[in-house]
Every structure is written in structure tokens, then in C-alpha cells.
Scaffold this motif. Sequence first.
Motif, short mmCIF file in Angstrom:
data_model
loop_
_atom_site.label_atom_id
_atom_site.label_comp_id
_atom_site.label_asym_id
_atom_site.label_seq_id
_atom_site.Cartn_x
_atom_site.Cartn_y
_atom_site.Cartn_z
N LYS A 129 1.72 9.49 -11.83
CA LYS A 129 1.65 8.35 -12.74
C LYS A 129 0.54 7.39 -12.34
O LYS A 129 -0.20 6.88 -13.19
N ASN A 130 0.40 7.17 -11.04
CA ASN A 130 -0.56 6.18 -10.55
C ASN A 130 -2.02 6.60 -10.77
O ASN A 130 -2.88 5.73 -10.95
N VAL A 131 -2.31 7.89 -10.74
CA VAL A 131 -3.71 8.32 -10.88
C VAL A 131 -4.07 8.69 -12.32
O VAL A 131 -5.22 9.04 -12.59
N GLU A 132 -3.13 8.59 -13.22
CA GLU A 132 -3.42 8.97 -14.61
C GLU A 132 -4.59 8.18 -15.18
O GLU A 132 -5.50 8.75 -15.80
N GLU A 133 -4.60 6.88 -14.96
CA GLU A 133 -5.68 6.05 -15.51
C GLU A 133 -7.03 6.43 -14.90
O GLU A 133 -8.03 6.51 -15.61
N LYS A 134 -7.05 6.68 -13.59
CA LYS A 134 -8.31 7.06 -12.95
C LYS A 134 -8.80 8.41 -13.47
O LYS A 134 -10.01 8.60 -13.71
N LEU A 135 -7.90 9.34 -13.67
CA LEU A 135 -8.27 10.64 -14.23
C LEU A 135 -8.84 10.49 -15.63
O LEU A 135 -9.85 11.13 -15.98
N ALA A 136 -8.21 9.63 -16.43
CA ALA A 136 -8.69 9.41 -17.80
C ALA A 136 -10.09 8.81 -17.80
O ALA A 136 -10.94 9.19 -18.61
N LEU A 137 -10.35 7.89 -16.87
CA LEU A 137 -11.68 7.28 -16.78
C LEU A 137 -12.73 8.31 -16.35
O LEU A 137 -13.84 8.35 -16.90
N ILE A 138 -12.38 9.16 -15.40
CA ILE A 138 -13.31 10.19 -14.95
C ILE A 138 -13.66 11.14 -16.09
O ILE A 138 -14.80 11.60 -16.22
N SER A 139 -12.68 11.40 -16.95
CA SER A 139 -12.92 12.32 -18.06
C SER A 139 -13.82 11.72 -19.13
O SER A 139 -14.38 12.46 -19.95
N LYS A 140 -13.99 10.41 -19.12
CA LYS A 140 -14.78 9.73 -20.16
C LYS A 140 -16.14 9.27 -19.67
O LYS A 140 -17.07 9.09 -20.45
N LYS A 141 -16.29 9.03 -18.35
CA LYS A 141 -17.54 8.51 -17.82
C LYS A 141 -18.49 9.64 -17.43
O LYS A 141 -18.14 10.82 -17.49
N SER A 142 -19.71 9.26 -17.04
CA SER A 142 -20.68 10.25 -16.58
C SER A 142 -21.60 9.58 -15.56
O SER A 142 -21.53 8.38 -15.33
N GLY A 143 -22.46 10.38 -14.93
CA GLY A 143 -23.41 9.83 -13.99
C GLY A 143 -22.86 9.67 -12.59
O GLY A 143 -21.74 10.10 -12.27
N ASP A 145 -21.82 7.05 -10.92
CA ASP A 145 -20.60 6.25 -10.80
C ASP A 145 -19.36 7.12 -10.98
O ASP A 145 -18.33 6.90 -10.32
N ASN A 146 -19.47 8.10 -11.84
CA ASN A 146 -18.34 8.99 -12.05
C ASN A 146 -18.06 9.85 -10.82
O ASN A 146 -16.91 10.13 -10.48
N PHE A 147 -19.13 10.26 -10.13
CA PHE A 147 -18.96 11.03 -8.91
C PHE A 147 -18.29 10.19 -7.82
O PHE A 147 -17.46 10.68 -7.06
N LEU A 148 -18.63 8.89 -7.78
CA LEU A 148 -17.97 8.00 -6.82
C LEU A 148 -16.49 7.86 -7.15
O LEU A 148 -15.63 7.85 -6.26
N ASP A 149 -16.17 7.78 -8.46
CA ASP A 149 -14.77 7.71 -8.86
C ASP A 149 -14.03 9.00 -8.49
O ASP A 149 -12.85 8.97 -8.10
N PHE A 150 -14.71 10.12 -8.61
CA PHE A 150 -14.12 11.40 -8.25
C PHE A 150 -13.79 11.45 -6.75
O PHE A 150 -12.71 11.88 -6.35
N GLN A 151 -14.72 10.98 -5.91
CA GLN A 151 -14.46 10.93 -4.48
C GLN A 151 -13.30 9.99 -4.16
O GLN A 151 -12.47 10.26 -3.29
N SER A 152 -13.24 8.88 -4.90
CA SER A 152 -12.14 7.94 -4.72
C SER A 152 -10.81 8.59 -5.08
O SER A 152 -9.79 8.38 -4.40
N LEU A 153 -10.81 9.40 -6.14
CA LEU A 153 -9.60 10.12 -6.53
C LEU A 153 -9.16 11.07 -5.42
O LEU A 153 -7.97 11.12 -5.07
#
Length: 290
Positions: A129-143, A145-153
Motif C-alpha cells: 500500500k505504501n509504495v503504490e503512489e511511488k510506483l504510479a509516479l515511476i510509471s508516468k515519469k521519464s528521464g 529523475d525517474n531513475f532516481l525514483d526507481f533507486q529510491s523504490l
Amino acid sequence: MKTHREITPLKENDCFLVFDRKRNNFDFPIHFHPEYEINFIRNAKGARRVVGDHIGEIEEFELVMVGPNVHHAWEDYKNDQSETLHEITIQFPRYLFDEQMLNKNIFKPIKDLFRQANHGILFSYETAKNVEEKLALISKKSGFDNFLDFQSLLYDLAISRNKKLLTTISYENQTEFHNSKRIEKVYNFIKENYAQKIKIEEAASVVNMTVISFSRLIKQRTGKTFTEFVNDLRLGYAIRKLIETNDSISEICFQCGFNNISNFNRVFKKKQGCTPKEFRENFTGTKNIY
């Protein structure tokens, strides 16, 4: 058991791929691929997950990570197919982070996460439940910054609580015991002799230890008693035979070193939540063969 070898769209210069889709049912066969995979599912309570030799029913929020070449699938079972399920899948190559980077102190949790993924990781309901929002953002962003979000995930998953490894010990690679050559020797000894009666004295002698010291070592390194350690490995082979052969349950019981049917049924049900007969019927009835 035949499974489908999936060819993912990842190219050599790609970092990762994200699939974000909504559908009413699961239609992909049991498969494997050399990439890591993180799979999030919502609104499919009652569907069934297959990871390695594990089969389990999923909750409303499902989050699983599997390592390279671990076969896996999600299948319709008791789920309400009238409700639209939401699935977000991330796939990334096994060499995205090289060994030199993973050996840095800051990456240790992620290195451990990758190691655990070789057995399939089921994350807690709360983590999903907690990572759902982060996953949704990763699926919509690019570049980048998105790779940084992926590492954060990955880091969030690595430090999350109440992770559960899904496959039995027979799926473990010998290198999982790299921090204990004695455990590796014992593991190899049991693999070679699992169909026979194995006395703890024999196993202890393989590593030149007393039974008391040996029992303590097994418990410290595996979290199991010696009997549990042996039974887990035997159970893994039994599960494979139930899936891959037409041998009777009685034959499989003795082929895998269990001394009687009642003991086999008891150990199997405690670990898998069903009897060997129920497991075979459930698995055979839902797998797709190509």
C-alpha cells in the motif's frame, strides 16, 4: 514442468521498463526471464501467485519481487473477475548495478534485496500500500529523475519490514551460503543423500563438528533445526516431482526420503497449506504448457 521463456523488450542500453495496465483477468502463462521483476497488483484478491515451487492466494494489495530465471505467474482462482485489476510491473537487467557498486556500504540493503529475490520476495500488505503512489509516479515519469525514483523504490523495499521468502530451500543457490563453507558442505551432502535416511551425526562429521556445535551452527545460519533444514530440501524435490512427474504420491514420499506417508503429509501441509494431493490437483489444473 515446461514454462514459457519470456523475451522482454529491454535492450542493452535500457535501465528498466515499466508496464502499467488495467485488465479483468490474468492470461499470461508461467514464465521466466533473465531480468529482475517487481510486480504490484491491486483489486485481484483471491487470485493465485506461482513463484518457483510456491503457490499462494493473494490479498487486495500484492507486491512481489522475483530474481533472474525464477519462474512465476499470477492466475485467476477465487478472484472476482468482474472487478478491474491494476497491475504495475517493473523489469530491469541483472547487471544494472555492478558488483563494485553493490559492495559499497550504502548499497548493502539493495544487494541483500537482490540476493533474496532469487527466492521470490512477498512484501507485506502495508509495504504494498505504501509504495503504490511511488510506483504510479515511476510509471508516468521519464528521464534521470525517474531513475532516481526507481533507486529510491529499491531502497524502500530493501529496508521494509516483514518480507517473506517464497521458495523452498531446494531452490537456493549454493552461493547463498558463501559466508559459511561449512554450511555449503552440509547443503551439498544433504542434496546428494536426501533420498536416504540422514543422521545428524553423519552430517556433523562432514564438517568435523560435534553434534551440539553442529546443531547450533545450523540454527544460527539457517534459522532452522537440522530436521527442518533437511525436510525443507526434501520438500522442494517432492514439489518438483508432484509437478513434473506422474509418480504416485506414495512413490514421491519415499523417493524424497520421507519415512512414511503420514509424516510426508504433515510436513507438506504445514509448509504449503495443503496436502500433496491437493497441491497436485490445484497446480495441474491451472498451468499452461507451451
